[in-house]
Design a protein around this motif. Structure first.
Motif, PDB file in Angstrom:
ATOM      1  N   PHE A  97       0.822  -1.168   0.061  1.00 36.90           N
ATOM      2  CA  PHE A  97       0.092   0.102   0.096  1.00 36.90           C
ATOM      3  C   PHE A  97       0.705   1.280  -0.060  1.00 36.90           C
ATOM      4  N   ALA A  98       2.196   0.965   0.425  1.00 39.84           N
ATOM      5  CA  ALA A  98       2.826   2.232   0.213  1.00 39.84           C
ATOM      6  C   ALA A  98       4.007   1.998  -0.758  1.00 39.84           C
ATOM      7  N   GLY A  99       3.671   1.125  -1.749  1.00 41.45           N
ATOM      8  CA  GLY A  99       4.702   0.961  -2.694  1.00 41.45           C
ATOM      9  C   GLY A  99       5.850  -0.005  -2.754  1.00 41.45           C
ATOM     10  N   ASN A 100       5.879  -0.670  -1.472  1.00 43.85           N
ATOM     11  CA  ASN A 100       7.205  -1.536  -1.260  1.00 43.85           C
ATOM     12  C   ASN A 100       8.231  -0.706  -1.193  1.00 43.85           C
ATOM     13  N   PRO A 101       8.307   0.028  -0.093  1.00 49.92           N
ATOM     14  CA  PRO A 101       9.422   1.346  -0.277  1.00 49.92           C
ATOM     15  C   PRO A 101      10.792   0.793   0.184  1.00 49.92           C
ATOM     16  N   PHE A 102      11.892   1.390  -0.420  1.00 52.38           N
ATOM     17  CA  PHE A 102      13.181   1.099  -0.119  1.00 52.38           C
ATOM     18  C   PHE A 102      13.507   2.106   0.910  1.00 52.38           C
ATOM     19  N   TRP A 103      14.249   1.288   2.125  1.00 47.36           N
ATOM     20  CA  TRP A 103      14.691   1.987   3.348  1.00 47.36           C
ATOM     21  C   TRP A 103      16.137   1.651   3.364  1.00 47.36           C
ATOM     22  N   PHE A 104      17.105   2.918   3.852  1.00 46.60           N
ATOM     23  CA  PHE A 104      18.331   2.617   3.949  1.00 46.60           C
ATOM     24  C   PHE A 104      18.636   1.976   5.375  1.00 46.60           C
ATOM     25  N   ASP A 105      19.634   1.399   5.253  1.00 43.08           N
ATOM     26  CA  ASP A 105      20.180   0.600   6.405  1.00 43.08           C
ATOM     27  C   ASP A 105      20.834   1.918   7.293  1.00 43.08           C
ATOM     28  N   GLY A 106      20.983   1.438   8.653  1.00 41.89           N
ATOM     29  CA  GLY A 106      21.679   2.036   9.438  1.00 41.89           C
ATOM     30  C   GLY A 106      20.810   3.151  10.506  1.00 41.89           C
ATOM     31  N   PRO A 107      21.506   4.065  11.084  1.00 46.20           N
ATOM     32  CA  PRO A 107      20.536   4.904  11.942  1.00 46.20           C
ATOM     33  C   PRO A 107      19.345   5.763  11.202  1.00 46.20           C
ATOM     34  N   VAL A 108      18.473   5.874  12.086  1.00 47.25           N
ATOM     35  CA  VAL A 108      17.253   6.671  11.491  1.00 47.25           C
ATOM     36  C   VAL A 108      17.213   7.996  12.055  1.00 47.25           C
ATOM     37  N   ASP A 109      17.061   9.270  11.243  1.00 47.85           N
ATOM     38  CA  ASP A 109      17.014  10.492  11.904  1.00 47.85           C
ATOM     39  C   ASP A 109      15.393  10.763  12.049  1.00 47.85           C
ATOM     40  N   PHE A 110      15.441  11.911  12.694  1.00 47.65           N
ATOM     41  CA  PHE A 110      13.967  12.423  12.799  1.00 47.65           C
ATOM     42  C   PHE A 110      13.414  12.688  11.346  1.00 47.65           C
ATOM     43  N   GLU A 111      14.117  13.216  10.368  1.00 52.18           N
ATOM     44  CA  GLU A 111      13.797  13.561   9.248  1.00 52.18           C
ATOM     45  C   GLU A 111      13.177  12.581   8.408  1.00 52.18           C
ATOM     46  N   MET A 112      13.872  11.418   8.509  1.00 50.05           N
ATOM     47  CA  MET A 112      13.552  10.104   8.080  1.00 50.05           C
ATOM     48  C   MET A 112      12.398   9.530   8.664  1.00 50.05           C
ATOM     49  N   LEU A 113      12.108   9.533   9.919  1.00 50.88           N
ATOM     50  CA  LEU A 113      11.177   8.912  10.469  1.00 50.88           C
ATOM     51  C   LEU A 113      10.150   9.988  10.138  1.00 50.88           C
ATOM     52  N   LYS A 114       9.904  11.134  10.023  1.00 47.63           N
ATOM     53  CA  LYS A 114       8.808  11.704   9.473  1.00 47.63           C
ATOM     54  C   LYS A 114       8.378  11.583   8.082  1.00 47.63           C
ATOM     55  N   ASN A 115       9.413  11.331   7.154  1.00 46.54           N
ATOM     56  CA  ASN A 115       9.039  10.861   5.855  1.00 46.54           C
ATOM     57  C   ASN A 115       8.373   9.459   5.968  1.00 46.54           C
ATOM     58  N   ARG A 116       8.839   8.639   6.580  1.00 47.52           N
ATOM     59  CA  ARG A 116       8.246   7.188   6.764  1.00 47.52           C
ATOM     60  C   ARG A 116       7.073   7.047   7.300  1.00 47.52           C
ATOM     61  N   ASN A 117       6.799   8.125   8.296  1.00 46.16           N
ATOM     62  CA  ASN A 117       5.219   8.468   8.782  1.00 46.16           C
ATOM     63  C   ASN A 117       4.312   8.735   7.710  1.00 46.16           C
ATOM     64  N   LYS A 118       5.049   9.879   6.735  1.00 46.73           N
ATOM     65  CA  LYS A 118       3.967  10.280   5.803  1.00 46.73           C
ATOM     66  C   LYS A 118       3.719   9.258   4.684  1.00 46.73           C
ATOM     67  N   SER A 119       4.651   8.483   4.547  1.00 43.47           N
ATOM     68  CA  SER A 119       4.567   7.032   3.626  1.00 43.47           C
ATOM     69  C   SER A 119       3.411   6.295   4.253  1.00 43.47           C
ATOM     70  N   LYS A 192       2.631   0.921  15.849  1.00 40.25           N
ATOM     71  CA  LYS A 192       3.694   0.835  17.011  1.00 40.25           C
ATOM     72  C   LYS A 192       5.053   1.598  16.431  1.00 40.25           C
ATOM     73  N   GLU A 193       5.739   2.095  17.065  1.00 38.61           N
ATOM     74  CA  GLU A 193       7.105   2.908  16.726  1.00 38.61           C
ATOM     75  C   GLU A 193       7.936   2.751  18.151  1.00 38.61           C
ATOM     76  N   GLU A 194       8.914   2.003  17.906  1.00 43.47           N
ATOM     77  CA  GLU A 194       9.762   1.580  19.265  1.00 43.47           C
ATOM     78  C   GLU A 194      10.756   2.745  19.438  1.00 43.47           C
ATOM     79  N   PHE A 195      10.968   2.916  20.800  1.00 42.86           N
ATOM     80  CA  PHE A 195      11.836   3.912  21.289  1.00 42.86           C
ATOM     81  C   PHE A 195      13.201   3.977  20.438  1.00 42.86           C
ATOM     82  N   ASP A 196      13.753   2.739  20.180  1.00 41.05           N
ATOM     83  CA  ASP A 196      15.324   2.882  19.665  1.00 41.05           C
ATOM     84  C   ASP A 196      15.149   2.818  18.150  1.00 41.05           C
ATOM     85  N   LEU A 197      13.942   3.288  17.547  1.00 41.89           N
ATOM     86  CA  LEU A 197      14.102   3.618  16.202  1.00 41.89           C
ATOM     87  C   LEU A 197      15.017   4.886  16.005  1.00 41.89           C
TER      88      LEU A 197
END
Length: 291
Positions: A97-119, A192-197
């Motif tokens: 439903f989100a187009g099977n998105p590509f996600w980068f490996d490694g730490p996630v910053d808040f900008e990436m988190l907001k974008n994934r939430n938007k997706s 559910k979004e875990e704190f260690d994200l």
């Protein structure tokens, strides 16, 4: 100049499609992603690694599936300024439903988190359409027409979340959501979004988490976190193109021991006056067993 190497790790998800790599370029860019002017670096096949030449200035690297879904099916990471070569990797994740998105490996910053939430929010709108169209066309329609059964309470438990709805609802499995339930007209789905994200994510208050979700999804100015019914919540309205009407979303927020939870209730905008008191009553029954 320096080299940017990206490895698209092997995955059965989206294996047949090429992912497109773009670099932020406010001067020579000719393509806009999420309001950022970019230029294309190239394509990445499944299990392919490529090296591109980029400048030494700070810039964001975007990976998208195609031009039509660029503003909700995209991932980006910020490459800091410098002369050292940069290596990145990632893979496509299953969420049709989100187009099977590509996600980068490694730490996630808040900008990436907001974008994934938007997706994921875009996914929710598609999911609501899929759920409700499926119910209307399926055998559950007959069961749903029994008014006596609709009034009876029914307890559900899924992936650490418990909620009491009515017998008109049934549990369904939808990728990208911890729990989802549907009736003839309404849908309920939980994230559910875990704190260690993200580092420092767990330090946010539940209200701050809600504001982050609102900001990341570009919701209308009227959407803001409120706490006048016993728990934090916010509301918003979105057009559902598949169902050809506006849908009202009532999102309640919780902070557990290891994660934030957002449980959304959705119904046609025309029915929100009838359903809003029910949403509040159902939300009051939510409990978590492992968070």
């Amino acid at each position: 100049m320096r080299n940017l190497t990206i490895k698209r790790r092997k995955s059965v998800v989206g294996c047949a499609m090429k992912m497109k790599v773009y670099l932020e370029d406010p001067i020579s860019g000719d393509f806009t992603i999420n309001g950022v002017l970019c230029r294309k670096l190239g394509d990445l096949k499944n299990n392919e690694e490529k090296t591109f030449t980029i400048g030494s200035e700070e810039a964001r690297v975007f990976v998208i599936a195609d031009r039509l879904s660029k503003n909700y099916c995209n991932e980006s990471v910020r490459v800091p300024a410098g002369d050292e070569d940069v290596q990145l990797s990632g893979k496509n994740h299953f969420n049709p439903f989100a187009g099977n998105p590509f996600w980068f490996d490694g730490p996630v910053d808040f900008e990436m988190l907001k974008n994934r939430n938007k997706s994921r929010n875009k996914s929710a709108a598609v999911m609501v359409a899929a759920l409700l169209i499926g119910v209307a066309l399926g055998p559950f329609f007959t069961f749903n027409s029994l008014s006596a059964s609709r009034k009876e309470a029914k307890h559900f438990s899924e992936n650490g979340m418990e909620i009491t709805l009515t017998r008109e609802f049934r549990k369904v499995q939808m990728d990208g959501f911890e729990a989802s339930f549907t009736s003839k007209k309404a849908a309920v789905f939980a994230i559910k979004e875990e704190f260690d994200l993200v580092e420092g994510f767990g330090d946010l208050t539940v209200e701050e988490y809600g504001e982050l979700v609102i900001e990341g999804n570009g919701m209308e100015a009227g959407s803001k976190v409120k706490n006048d019914i016993g728990f934090p919540y916010f509301e918003y309205t979105r057009e559902n193109e598949k169902l050809k009407c506006d849908y009202h979303y009532f999102a309640v927020l919780f902070k557990g021991e290891d994660a934030f939870w957002m449980v959304q209730f959705a119904v046609p905008e025309a029915d929100i006056t009838e359903y809003r008191p029910l949403f509040i009553d159902w939300a009051k029954t939510i409990e978590f067993t492992n968070s």
